[in-house]
Write an enzyme that holds these catalytic residues in place. Structure first.
Site, short mmCIF file in Angstrom:
data_model
loop_
_atom_site.label_atom_id
_atom_site.label_comp_id
_atom_site.label_asym_id
_atom_site.label_seq_id
_atom_site.Cartn_x
_atom_site.Cartn_y
_atom_site.Cartn_z
CE1 TYR A 57 -3.40 -2.64 0.16
CE2 TYR A 57 -3.62 -2.28 2.53
CZ TYR A 57 -4.00 -2.93 1.38
OH TYR A 57 -5.00 -3.86 1.44
CB SER A 211 -14.42 -2.20 -0.12
OG SER A 211 -13.12 -1.96 -0.61
N PRO A 212 -16.23 -1.86 3.15
CG PRO A 212 -16.18 -1.27 5.42
CD PRO A 212 -15.28 -1.54 4.23
#
Length: 334
Positions: A57, A211-212
């Site tokens: 990331y 990614s909720p």
């Protein structure tokens, strides 16, 4: 903050975790490092104990940047927090800032090399939860589980998990070394992994939802006129952020707003509460760069939806019109 337990081995984490990816990757240019270090410290003070990062990331200049930020920020709180990171992928074009194709690499020697790098960058002698970032079709799950078992015996990791797991892969890996958690994409717009819930229940495996909020769409902070930097921001090409999608998702937004009004909450909080009220071992990890959003997300743990409400939401989601949603970066051959 309320807490939840992942896996049979009893990994206790805050009911809402903090996804750190967006601080440096995929959601625009990297944020100021000092500001993010301060934000992470504020998260600990607020009650967050579960922090998610990965070795990739970062940026073209520093692909491991996110782990460095997390390590610097959480070093002084190490005995209070659970740090999760990941291994097993690299970018096909690391010179690009956004929209990467992914190459998988879960060979034991690659995992060993990755864990040593992550331990150094995170400034710790152990990783609490270590994920295989994506399934590698060229390496059997038993081989991956075996090296994870060795790393647990050596004390370098305490628990392991699989991101974007499938049922067959999870079962095979779990037989060799018990899996504490899987981390899969899950939101009101991305429900295709709900079929894994009975398997998680059976095996005693936690479900960490990334990614909720459908990559931020369900916060309702954006509209058809929102613009994103195509060089640095994945949302520029995500289907749910195309202009026409906002009309397609009209009924979803209306339902969220109605529920938010009923529960004196925000649409984002309802989206998170909905999944947490489904199973006690589901833990969402929404990401943010903003203190106000961090406070909002953690507040979702206090919202209780009844079983009837959850069932009604599920029924509505299954029948309403909805746009496509981003399903993840493409995996290509190395």
């Amino acid at each position: 903050m309320k807490f939840r337990t992942l896996g049979m081995s009893g990994l206790h984490v805050s009911a809402v975790g903090l996804g750190c990816m967006g601080m440096s990757h995929a959601y625009g240019k990297p944020a100021d490092k000092n500001e993010m270090v301060e934000l992470l410290a504020e998260a600990v003070d607020m009650g967050y104990t579960f922090f998610d990062t990965a070795e990739l990331y970062g940026t073209p200049d520093n692909p491991n940047y996110n782990e460095e930020v997390v390590g610097e920020a959480l070093h002084e709180f190490r005995d209070k927090v659970v740090i999760a990171t990941k291994c097993g992928i690299r970018f096909a074009r690391p010179d690009l800032a956004s929209n990467h194709d992914i190459i998988t690499d879960s060979r034991p020697e690659a995992i060993r090399r990755s864990v040593e790098g992550s331990l150094h960058r995170l400034r710790t002698d152990h990783i609490d939860l270590y994920y295989q970032h994506r399934i590698d079709k060229n390496v059997k799950p038993e081989v991956v589980a075996d090296i994870m078992s060795d790393l647990i015996k050596e004390g370098k990791i305490l628990h392991w998990g699989i991101s974007e797991a499938t049922e067959q892969y999870l079962r095979r890996a779990h037989k060799v070394c018990p899996v504490t958690a899987i981390q899969n994409r899950y939101s009101m717009m991305a429900r295709w992994h709900e079929s894994l819930f009975p398997v998680c229940e059976e095996l005693g495996v936690g479900f960490v939802a990334f990614s909720p909020l459908a990559n931020g769409l369900l916060t309702e902070c954006y509209n058809a006129e929102s613009k994103f930097d195509a060089e640095y921001d994945y949302r520029a090409v995500m289907p749910q952020y195309q202009k026409e999608s906002f009309a397609q998702n009209k009924y979803l937004f209306e339902m969220l707003n109605q529920l938010a009004e009923t529960h004196h909450a925000t649409p984002a909080q309802i989206s998170l509460a909905w999944m947490m009220c489904k199973r006690p071992w589901i833990v969402p990890i929404p990401g943010t760069r903003r203190l106000c959003r961090m406070k909002e997300n953690i507040g979702a743990a206090d919202i209780m939806l009844s079983a009837e409400e959850v069932a009604n939401i599920d029924k509505a989601l299954s029948t309403m019109e909805m746009s496509d949603v981003f399903g993840g970066s493409r995996i290509v051959n190395g």
